[in-house]
Design a protein around this motif. Structure first.
Motif, short mmCIF file in Angstrom:
data_model
loop_
_atom_site.label_atom_id
_atom_site.label_comp_id
_atom_site.label_asym_id
_atom_site.label_seq_id
_atom_site.Cartn_x
_atom_site.Cartn_y
_atom_site.Cartn_z
N LEU A 1 0.82 -1.09 -0.03
CA LEU A 1 -0.02 -0.10 -0.12
C LEU A 1 0.97 1.53 0.30
N GLU B 1 0.43 4.37 -2.93
CA GLU B 1 0.15 5.44 -2.16
C GLU B 1 1.26 6.56 -2.61
N ARG C 1 -7.09 1.54 -3.75
CA ARG C 1 -5.92 1.94 -3.99
C ARG C 1 -5.56 -0.20 -4.72
N ARG D 1 -10.90 -2.16 1.28
CA ARG D 1 -11.83 -1.11 1.67
C ARG D 1 -10.55 0.15 0.83
N HIS D 2 -9.45 0.12 0.45
CA HIS D 2 -8.02 1.23 0.84
C HIS D 2 -8.63 1.17 -0.99
#
Length: 263
Positions: A47, A51, A86, A83-84
């Motif tokens: 992640l 990001e 990306r 749910r993020h």
């Protein structure tokens, strides 16, 4: 634009030079990369890379190598992590009987849990299978009856039987550097017969660098070599392979299509 649908930018060999690796990929025409988190600790790392770079997205899962100590019995933590915005895929998960690092029953249970997460989130499943073809297909077909889901057989390097069964289920095949290896005649023959609209490009970087770079640390910029090999195999212009595989990627990874950076 070329898409590297499966790489590991947080792994040793790439993480130390992350920004330059991404920059070289973009310069080579690779406009999107999906980095894969394969452990619980790896989720945050994947992640983080996604990001930091608009060209990088991620998928999260527990690799079958880690199913013994980290395998999932409850999809809730993975669903929550996904749910993020990306996160575009679930996995990689599946069965690996070559190394057998995880007990086979734990690999199978975790694999089914990942499928539940893919079904509930609507995100595609990234499937790892090595010397476990019959059990992999049996689980996928059994779970498909329970409720439809989408996915890709990552790093396709197996039999024609597996490819045909996977495509018949509506799954895609991830084509990487193995396609270019001298001893991959059978794989090339199968891929030549597979419908173009079911093929994705990938590197599995830092592993499996394609010819003529075999032996080097693989990276997303090298996706173009596999694209050229696929173009030659299919008798199509490189531009058509780029267009088709990118369209396939966006069709499967629907969340990625919405996040695709502007040309």
């Amino acid at each position: 634009m070329i898409v590297d649908s499966h790489c590991h930018l947080d792994y040793d060999g790439l993480a130390e030079d992350e920004a330059a690796v991404v920059a070289r990929a973009v310069e080579a025409g690779v406009g999107l990369m999906v980095t894969i988190g394969t452990t619980r600790a790896g989720w945050a790392k994947a992640l983080g890379v996604a990001e930091r770079h608009p060209e990088v997205l991620c998928a999260l899962g527990i690799h079958p190598h880690h199913a013994g100590e980290q395998g999932l019995d409850d999809p809730a933590p993975l669903i929550e992590a996904a749910r993020h915005p990306r996160v575009v895929g679930i996995g990689e998960s599946g069965l690996d009987y070559f190394y057998d690092y995880g007990p086979r029953e734990r690999q199978a249970a975790s694999f089914r849990t990942h499928i539940r997460a893919a079904r509930e989130t609507g995100l595609p499943l990234v499937v790892h299978t090595r010397e476990a073809e019959e059990d992999t297909i049996a689980i996928l077909e059994d779970e498909m009856v329970k409720g439809a889901f989408t996915g890709v057989i990552h790093c396709y390097s197996s039999s024609r039987w597996l490819a045909e069964r996977a495509v018949a289920m509506g799954l895609y095949l991830g084509i990487g550097g193995i396609l270019t290896f001298k001893k991959s005649e059978a794989i090339r023959a199968t891929v030549a017969d597979m419908p173009l609209d079911r093929l994705l490009l990938e590197t599995d970087a830092p592993y499996l660098a394609p010819m003529p770079l075999r032996g080097r640390t693989n990276e997303p910029a090298f996706t173009v070599h596999t694209a050229k090999a696929l173009a030659a195999l299919k008798g199509l212009p490189l531009a058509e392979i780029e267009r088709a595989t990118t369209a396939n990627f966006c069709r499967l990874f629907t969340r990625a299509a919405a996040l695709r950076p502007a040309a």
